[in-house]
Enzyme design. Structure first.
Site, mmCIF file in Angstrom:
data_model
loop_
_atom_site.group_PDB
_atom_site.id
_atom_site.type_symbol
_atom_site.label_atom_id
_atom_site.label_comp_id
_atom_site.label_asym_id
_atom_site.label_seq_id
_atom_site.Cartn_x
_atom_site.Cartn_y
_atom_site.Cartn_z
ATOM 1 N N ALA A 1 0.894 -1.005 -0.125
ATOM 2 C CA ALA A 1 0.184 -0.271 -0.512
ATOM 3 C C ALA A 1 1.013 1.040 -0.179
ATOM 4 O O ALA A 1 1.973 1.148 0.492
ATOM 5 C CB ALA A 1 -0.905 -0.043 1.178
ATOM 6 N N PHE A 2 0.954 2.364 -0.544
ATOM 7 C CA PHE A 2 0.805 3.672 -0.643
ATOM 8 C C PHE A 2 1.667 4.019 1.076
ATOM 9 O O PHE A 2 2.642 4.730 0.433
ATOM 10 C CB PHE A 2 0.104 4.469 -0.777
ATOM 11 C CG PHE A 2 -0.407 5.718 -0.318
ATOM 12 C CD1 PHE A 2 -1.403 5.062 0.575
ATOM 13 C CD2 PHE A 2 0.537 6.846 0.064
ATOM 14 C CE1 PHE A 2 -1.904 6.802 0.788
ATOM 15 C CE2 PHE A 2 -0.208 7.970 0.664
ATOM 16 C CZ PHE A 2 -1.437 7.434 1.718
ATOM 17 N N LYS A 3 1.242 3.625 1.798
ATOM 18 C CA LYS A 3 1.741 4.392 2.741
ATOM 19 C C LYS A 3 2.772 3.872 2.670
ATOM 20 O O LYS A 3 3.538 4.729 3.926
ATOM 21 C CB LYS A 3 1.257 3.665 4.548
ATOM 22 C CG LYS A 3 -0.410 4.912 3.840
ATOM 23 C CD LYS A 3 -1.147 4.048 5.260
ATOM 24 C CE LYS A 3 -2.760 5.116 5.293
ATOM 25 N NZ LYS A 3 -3.412 4.322 4.199
ATOM 26 N N ASP A 4 3.186 2.783 2.713
ATOM 27 C CA ASP A 4 4.613 1.840 2.819
ATOM 28 C C ASP A 4 5.736 3.010 2.430
ATOM 29 O O ASP A 4 6.853 3.353 3.321
ATOM 30 C CB ASP A 4 5.485 0.745 2.148
ATOM 31 C CG ASP A 4 4.708 -0.367 2.769
ATOM 32 O OD1 ASP A 4 4.437 -0.570 3.542
ATOM 33 O OD2 ASP A 4 4.146 -1.492 1.785
ATOM 34 N N LEU B 1 6.105 5.896 5.646
ATOM 35 C CA LEU B 1 6.423 4.954 6.770
ATOM 36 C C LEU B 1 8.171 3.934 6.501
ATOM 37 O O LEU B 1 8.757 3.981 7.801
ATOM 38 C CB LEU B 1 5.957 4.273 7.070
ATOM 39 C CG LEU B 1 4.284 4.300 7.473
ATOM 40 C CD1 LEU B 1 2.814 3.929 7.721
ATOM 41 C CD2 LEU B 1 4.478 5.359 8.954
#
Ligand SMILES: *Cc1c(COP(=O)(O)O)cnc(C)c1O
Length: 473
Positions: A108-111, A114
């Protein structure tokens, strides 16, 4: 570069202090004092950079308290974990450019933010000889991306609460099969809101928070926004590479307003006109779409949709935009946010023209999501995840002939295979990162949704500053 609170109650601090502070001490959000400008010549000179090199050029303009070679190293390590060297590749289907942001460890783009934040925390803690215990509640996606960002880091432990059996099996396994000894998954008997409430209570016990060096990893950390600015810039370079001076539109599936706010920063940073339109696409939780339509920001009833990572009714990054909307007036920002906390609504009709100049917006229903996944698959043989489908649907509404449009693809379809299957009758292919995940060994602590139980667990397992002296027999 100095950082200030949107509410004006903190003295100016440096980037690394802003990262460690997370939420500003006065309850506001931190922002750079100015947004650095990039001229045409500099921008064009970035054409051939790799993604990590470009990330360095963009981020170093906001950071002046970390030596350049250290920052490069942090960035390089953060994007080496991605399964494709472009990190955020563009694919072209019909008249859309799809920006694939799901090639990181948890798909997911949160990687993208993060992985960077985990390495950054680790670097700053080493420098200060300190430790951090991250405590957070998740409804699915953020938890796994946060865990992947800090697993195995020496000075960090992470405690993630998820509601037992109320996250998808894949989401659960993406968290609980991470067996590093600094990762503590806790399944609580209760809902996501129960988990969230527990975490909040833990943080309001200031002595407890301070003595255990508790920290959060939610989307209000400035470093997350900053990391996301990079892929807007990379898209502009790659789509516009051959036609100089052309403008670009972006459509962004939106929940907490972090991703599209990064686009807003990128637009202010880049040469005028490089980014033309920012299209804000919401699911049935349409508070932001209604804001753009009416000028009134009013919380509605939470709807459960097929794009759960966007099931949000009060966007935690919105305050940052509000601050710019009221021209950097921190008193007015504070008053408006206090009013929102009280009445769950604020009237911004006086600034409605400005809002409409900054964003176009629309809300997309569950039914339209299924329809869009099916149509796109039929026409282009490409499988959209439900979040990305919200964006693609909105793109169709705002696409202007002659202006390229980039739609942010925020998750891999395999993470949401049930919805995809409902739309196209088959499961999306399973990427390597998920293959056999349900059979892998897992570790997770069951817990009642009680503050006492959580505090006791943290007390027992938290990372401590100084190892206790060896006991003599
Ligand atoms: C978090 C998330 C979003 C929403 O991003 P915001 O920055 O909260 O607006 C969209 N899609 C997916 C898959 C996400 O995980």
């Amino acid at each position: 570069m100095q950082y200030l609170s949107t509410r004006g109650g903190t003295s100016p601090i440096l980037f690394s202090q802003a990262v460690m502070m997370g939420l500003a001490d006065d309850g506001g959000l931190l922002l750079p004092r100015t947004i650095p400008r990039v001229g045409c010549e500099t921008f064009n000179s970035w054409q051939k950079l790799t993604y990590p090199e470009l990330a360095y050029e963009v981020m170093s303009r906001f950071i002046d308290d970390i030596p350049g070679s250290d920052l490069r190293d942090i960035i390089n390590r953060s994007y080496a974990t991605f399964s494709c060297p472009e990190v955020a590749p563009l694919v072209h289907h019909g008249d859309l450019h799809i920006l694939e942001l799901f090639h990181g460890p948890t798909l997911a783009f949160k990687d993208i933010a993060l992985q960077f934040l985990g390495n950054l925390f680790s670097y700053l803690l080493e420098k200060n000889q300190s430790v951090l215990n991250i405590v957070g509640a998740t409804s699915g996606d953020t938890g796994s991306a946060a865990i992947a960002g800090v697993r195995g880091k020496k000075r960090i432990s992470i405690f993630i609460l998820h509601p037992y059996k109320r996250v998808s099996l894949v989401q659960e396994k993406q968290m609980t099969t991470v067996l590093d000894d600094n990762v503590f998954n806790i399944a609580i008997h209760g809902s996501f809101d129960d988990g969230q409430a527990l975490v909040k209570k833990t943080f309001t016990d200031i002595p407890f928070k301070n003595s255990f060096h508790l920290g959060a990893i939610n989307s209000i950390n400035w470093a997350r926004v900053l990391a996301q600015v990079v892929y807007y810039v990379s898209s502009c370079l790659h789509v516009n590479g051959h036609e100089k001076d052309s403008s670009l539109d972006f459509v962004v599936p939106t929940g907490n307003f972090g991703d599209i706010f990064a686009g807003f920063i990128a637009r202010r940073m880049l040469p005028a006109g490089t980014i033309r339109q920012l299209v804000l696409a919401t699911n049935e939780n349409d508070i932001l779409a209604r804001l753009v339509a009416t000028g009134i920001y009013r919380q509605g009833e939470l709807q459960i949709t097929s794009s759960p990572s966007m099931d949000i009714q009060a966007a935690s990054n919105f305050e940052r935009y509000l601050y710019y909307l009221v021209d950097g007036n921190s008193t007015r920002t504070r008053n408006l946010m206090e009013e929102f906390a009280l009445n769950k609504a604020i009237d911004l009709r006086a600034d409605h023209d400005l809002i409409r100049r900054d964003f176009a917006a629309t809300a997309v229903s569950n039914e339209e999501v299924l329809e869009t996944i099916a149509t796109f698959h039929r026409e282009h043989g490409y499988v959209l995840d439900p979040h990305t489908a919200v964006g693609v649907r909105a793109a169709a509404k705002f696409k202007t002939v002659g202006v390229p449009m980039v739609c942010l693809a925020t998750a891999h379809p395999a993470k949401f295979s049930a919805v995809v299957n409902q739309a196209i009758g088959i499961d999306p292919p399973i990427p390597e990162a998920l293959a056999g995940i349900t059979e892998r060994p897992a570790r997770c602590q069951m817990m009642a949704a009680e503050l006492g139980a959580l505090k006791e667990y943290i007390t027992t397992h938290a990372r401590r500053l100084d190892p206790p002296p060896p006991t003599r027999q």
